[in-house]
Enzyme design. Sequence first.
Site, PDB file in Angstrom:
ATOM      1  N   THR A   1       0.830  -1.205   0.000  1.00 20.25           N
ATOM      2  CA  THR A   1       0.000   0.000   0.000  1.00 20.25           C
ATOM      3  C   THR A   1       0.866   1.257   0.000  1.00 20.25           C
ATOM      4  O   THR A   1       0.552   2.231  -0.683  1.00 20.25           O
ATOM      5  CB  THR A   1      -0.967   0.015   1.197  1.00 20.25           C
ATOM      6  OG1 THR A   1      -1.713  -1.207   1.198  1.00 20.25           O
ATOM      7  CG2 THR A   1      -1.940   1.179   1.120  1.00 20.25           C
ATOM      8  N   CYS A   2       1.939   1.237   0.738  1.00 23.60           N
ATOM      9  CA  CYS A   2       2.849   2.395   0.769  1.00 23.60           C
ATOM     10  C   CYS A   2       3.464   2.617  -0.605  1.00 23.60           C
ATOM     11  O   CYS A   2       3.510   3.749  -1.102  1.00 23.60           O
ATOM     12  CB  CYS A   2       3.940   2.197   1.812  1.00 23.60           C
ATOM     13  SG  CYS A   2       3.320   2.027   3.495  1.00 23.60           S
ATOM     14  N   ALA A   3       3.953   1.558  -1.215  1.00 22.77           N
ATOM     15  CA  ALA A   3       4.536   1.657  -2.549  1.00 22.77           C
ATOM     16  C   ALA A   3       3.505   2.180  -3.547  1.00 22.77           C
ATOM     17  O   ALA A   3       3.811   3.038  -4.386  1.00 22.77           O
ATOM     18  CB  ALA A   3       5.075   0.298  -2.990  1.00 22.77           C
TER      19      ALA A   3
END
Length: 182
Positions: free
Chosen positions: A75-77
């Site tokens: 999700t961060c990526a």
Amino acid sequence: MNLTANTSSSNSSQEKGETVVCRGVEAHTSGPMIKVGREAPDFRAVNAKMEEISLSDYKGKKVILNIFPSLDTPTCALSVRQFNARAAGLTNTVVLCLSMDLPFAQSRFCSTEGLNNVIPLSVFRSHDFMTHYGLQLADGPLEGLMARAVIVVDENGKVCYTQLVKNISHEPDYEATLKAVQ
């Protein structure tokens, strides 16, 4: 004695800050998130060249702070990729992607992905960011990392939008963020 118990309970919840869900478990931030209308506190973060960059370096521009736990999570990526794609069409706006990841890892991720419209910055030694923005996770499975949040700072250095993503595994609301920049 009840008064003391209530005071302790009150102080305890105040220390925990905001509540988020992290891997299905309730977690808390180190303090309250900065509020809209306040001047954005300056902070220093480290770029890929191990140089310190300050928020004040971008005075006169709109700044999107994309804050997240680690680029090593899907999700961060994805949020960094999404802001990179959406930032291409923004004028007088810079996107700073802030995490506890080491600058080397951030740089490797962005160069491998071909991301040129965002600036990855590490807050791994940025005590001023931790203190003033209150987004470090104080407990839970990702304790010590950052909660997922987006903050928009206007050209005059005022916070004009905040978004704390209540479930860390969810993406931020990109459209609401872009609307705040316009």
